[in-house]
Design a protein around this motif. Structure first.
Motif, PDB file in Angstrom:
ATOM      1  N   ILE A  13       0.839  -1.207   0.000  1.00  0.00           N
ATOM      2  CA  ILE A  13       0.000   0.000   0.000  1.00  0.00           C
ATOM      3  C   ILE A  13       0.873   1.255   0.000  1.00  0.00           C
ATOM      4  N   VAL A  14       1.961   1.216   0.756  1.00  0.00           N
ATOM      5  CA  VAL A  14       2.894   2.353   0.762  1.00  0.00           C
ATOM      6  C   VAL A  14       3.441   2.588  -0.646  1.00  0.00           C
ATOM      7  N   GLU A  15       3.785   1.521  -1.347  1.00  0.00           N
ATOM      8  CA  GLU A  15       4.296   1.648  -2.716  1.00  0.00           C
ATOM      9  C   GLU A  15       3.244   2.254  -3.643  1.00  0.00           C
ATOM     10  N   ILE A  16       1.999   1.818  -3.500  1.00  0.00           N
ATOM     11  CA  ILE A  16       0.931   2.345  -4.354  1.00  0.00           C
ATOM     12  C   ILE A  16       0.698   3.822  -4.060  1.00  0.00           C
ATOM     13  N   LEU A  17       0.682   4.192  -2.777  1.00  0.00           N
ATOM     14  CA  LEU A  17       0.463   5.597  -2.421  1.00  0.00           C
ATOM     15  C   LEU A  17       1.620   6.488  -2.849  1.00  0.00           C
ATOM     16  N   ALA A  18       2.832   5.927  -2.911  1.00  0.00           N
ATOM     17  CA  ALA A  18       3.997   6.710  -3.334  1.00  0.00           C
ATOM     18  C   ALA A  18       3.982   6.973  -4.830  1.00  0.00           C
ATOM     19  N   GLY A  19       3.230   6.199  -5.579  1.00  0.00           N
ATOM     20  CA  GLY A  19       3.133   6.410  -7.026  1.00  0.00           C
ATOM     21  C   GLY A  19       4.131   5.569  -7.791  1.00  0.00           C
ATOM     22  N   GLN A  20       4.300   5.920  -9.047  1.00  0.00           N
ATOM     23  CA  GLN A  20       5.197   5.175  -9.934  1.00  0.00           C
ATOM     24  C   GLN A  20       6.617   5.250  -9.428  1.00  0.00           C
ATOM     25  N   PRO A  21       7.493   4.327  -9.620  1.00  0.00           N
ATOM     26  CA  PRO A  21       7.323   3.022 -10.255  1.00  0.00           C
ATOM     27  C   PRO A  21       6.825   1.990  -9.261  1.00  0.00           C
ATOM     28  N   TYR A  22       6.128   0.988  -9.753  1.00  0.00           N
ATOM     29  CA  TYR A  22       5.618  -0.070  -8.878  1.00  0.00           C
ATOM     30  C   TYR A  22       6.553  -1.266  -8.817  1.00  0.00           C
ATOM     31  N   GLY A  23       7.498  -1.363  -9.723  1.00  0.00           N
ATOM     32  CA  GLY A  23       8.399  -2.507  -9.768  1.00  0.00           C
ATOM     33  C   GLY A  23       9.469  -2.446  -8.700  1.00  0.00           C
ATOM     34  N   ALA A  24      10.196  -3.545  -8.586  1.00  0.00           N
ATOM     35  CA  ALA A  24      11.241  -3.638  -7.570  1.00  0.00           C
ATOM     36  C   ALA A  24      12.553  -3.024  -8.038  1.00  0.00           C
ATOM     37  N   ALA A  25      12.717  -2.879  -9.344  1.00  0.00           N
ATOM     38  CA  ALA A  25      13.977  -2.364  -9.874  1.00  0.00           C
ATOM     39  C   ALA A  25      13.881  -0.857 -10.107  1.00  0.00           C
ATOM     40  N   PRO A  26      14.989  -0.145  -9.965  1.00  0.00           N
ATOM     41  CA  PRO A  26      14.976   1.287 -10.266  1.00  0.00           C
ATOM     42  C   PRO A  26      14.713   1.539 -11.748  1.00  0.00           C
ATOM     43  N   VAL A  27      14.071   2.651 -12.050  1.00  0.00           N
ATOM     44  CA  VAL A  27      13.773   3.026 -13.437  1.00  0.00           C
ATOM     45  C   VAL A  27      14.899   3.926 -13.936  1.00  0.00           C
ATOM     46  N   THR A  28      15.419   3.607 -15.109  1.00  0.00           N
ATOM     47  CA  THR A  28      16.502   4.400 -15.699  1.00  0.00           C
ATOM     48  C   THR A  28      16.032   5.008 -17.010  1.00  0.00           C
ATOM     49  N   ASN A  29      16.706   6.076 -17.421  1.00  0.00           N
ATOM     50  CA  ASN A  29      16.412   6.675 -18.719  1.00  0.00           C
ATOM     51  C   ASN A  29      17.345   6.084 -19.770  1.00  0.00           C
ATOM     52  N   ASP A  30      17.323   6.639 -20.986  1.00  0.00           N
ATOM     53  CA  ASP A  30      18.146   6.091 -22.066  1.00  0.00           C
ATOM     54  C   ASP A  30      19.636   6.221 -21.786  1.00  0.00           C
ATOM     55  N   ALA A  31      20.021   7.207 -21.004  1.00  0.00           N
ATOM     56  CA  ALA A  31      21.437   7.402 -20.702  1.00  0.00           C
ATOM     57  C   ALA A  31      21.908   6.489 -19.567  1.00  0.00           C
ATOM     58  N   GLY A  32      21.007   5.775 -18.937  1.00  0.00           N
ATOM     59  CA  GLY A  32      21.380   4.872 -17.852  1.00  0.00           C
ATOM     60  C   GLY A  32      21.323   5.500 -16.477  1.00  0.00           C
ATOM     61  N   GLU A  33      20.852   6.743 -16.398  1.00  0.00           N
ATOM     62  CA  GLU A  33      20.735   7.404 -15.101  1.00  0.00           C
ATOM     63  C   GLU A  33      19.467   6.923 -14.390  1.00  0.00           C
ATOM     64  N   VAL A  34      19.567   6.735 -13.093  1.00  0.00           N
ATOM     65  CA  VAL A  34      18.403   6.330 -12.310  1.00  0.00           C
ATOM     66  C   VAL A  34      17.507   7.542 -12.124  1.00  0.00           C
ATOM     67  N   VAL A  35      16.267   7.419 -12.603  1.00  0.00           N
ATOM     68  CA  VAL A  35      15.330   8.539 -12.502  1.00  0.00           C
ATOM     69  C   VAL A  35      14.254   8.305 -11.446  1.00  0.00           C
ATOM     70  N   ALA A  36      14.047   7.049 -11.044  1.00  0.00           N
ATOM     71  CA  ALA A  36      13.050   6.752 -10.017  1.00  0.00           C
ATOM     72  C   ALA A  36      13.412   5.433  -9.345  1.00  0.00           C
ATOM     73  N   THR A  37      13.172   5.381  -8.058  1.00  0.00           N
ATOM     74  CA  THR A  37      13.407   4.155  -7.299  1.00  0.00           C
ATOM     75  C   THR A  37      12.149   3.819  -6.503  1.00  0.00           C
ATOM     76  N   PRO A  38      11.983   2.565  -6.106  1.00  0.00           N
ATOM     77  CA  PRO A  38      10.825   2.208  -5.281  1.00  0.00           C
ATOM     78  C   PRO A  38      10.865   2.935  -3.933  1.00  0.00           C
ATOM     79  N   ALA A  39       9.710   3.163  -3.338  1.00  0.00           N
ATOM     80  CA  ALA A  39       9.637   3.868  -2.060  1.00  0.00           C
ATOM     81  C   ALA A  39      10.231   3.037  -0.925  1.00  0.00           C
ATOM     82  N   VAL A  40      10.020   1.727  -0.974  1.00  0.00           N
ATOM     83  CA  VAL A  40      10.536   0.820   0.050  1.00  0.00           C
ATOM     84  C   VAL A  40      11.476  -0.158  -0.638  1.00  0.00           C
ATOM     85  N   ASP A  41      12.643  -0.332  -0.060  1.00  0.00           N
ATOM     86  CA  ASP A  41      13.614  -1.253  -0.639  1.00  0.00           C
ATOM     87  C   ASP A  41      13.031  -2.664  -0.706  1.00  0.00           C
TER      88      ASP A  41
END
Length: 96
Positions: A28-56
């Motif tokens: 529920i904490v993950e859903i309330l925190a918003g995107q991303p919902y996955g366990a892996a960090p989200v990266t852009n085309d350059a490989g930079e981390v742009v979003a991480t999960p709220a809870v490890d």
């Protein structure tokens, strides 16, 4: 049917609590925190981390595994304490 002693009640409550917090509560904490919902960090085309999960994810997994380990320990405790596993106790009763 056997009565539960205090150790069994505490172990069951603790394991149920950790599993529920790990799966439902932090989900529920993950859903309330918003995107991303996955366990892996989200990266852009350059490989930079742009979003991480709220809870490890390791924290969530650790809570669930801890609850399962406590349940396993409870099973061992019951096996050692009673000396029997899965046996039914039948008592004969006289009919009136």
């Amino acid at each position: 049917m056997t009565q539960l002693d205090i150790v069994e009640k505490v172990a069951m409550a603790f394991s149920a609590g950790t599993i529920l917090v790990g799966i439902v509560g932090l989900g529920i904490v993950e859903i309330l925190a918003g995107q991303p919902y996955g366990a892996a960090p989200v990266t852009n085309d350059a490989g930079e981390v742009v979003a991480t999960p709220a809870v490890d994810p390791a924290v969530r997994t650790g809570l669930v595994i801890l609850g399962l380990v406590v349940l396993f320990g409870l099973g061992l405790y019951r096996m050692v304490g009673t000396g029997t596993v899965g046996t039914d106790v039948r008592r004969e009763a006289t009919a009136d």
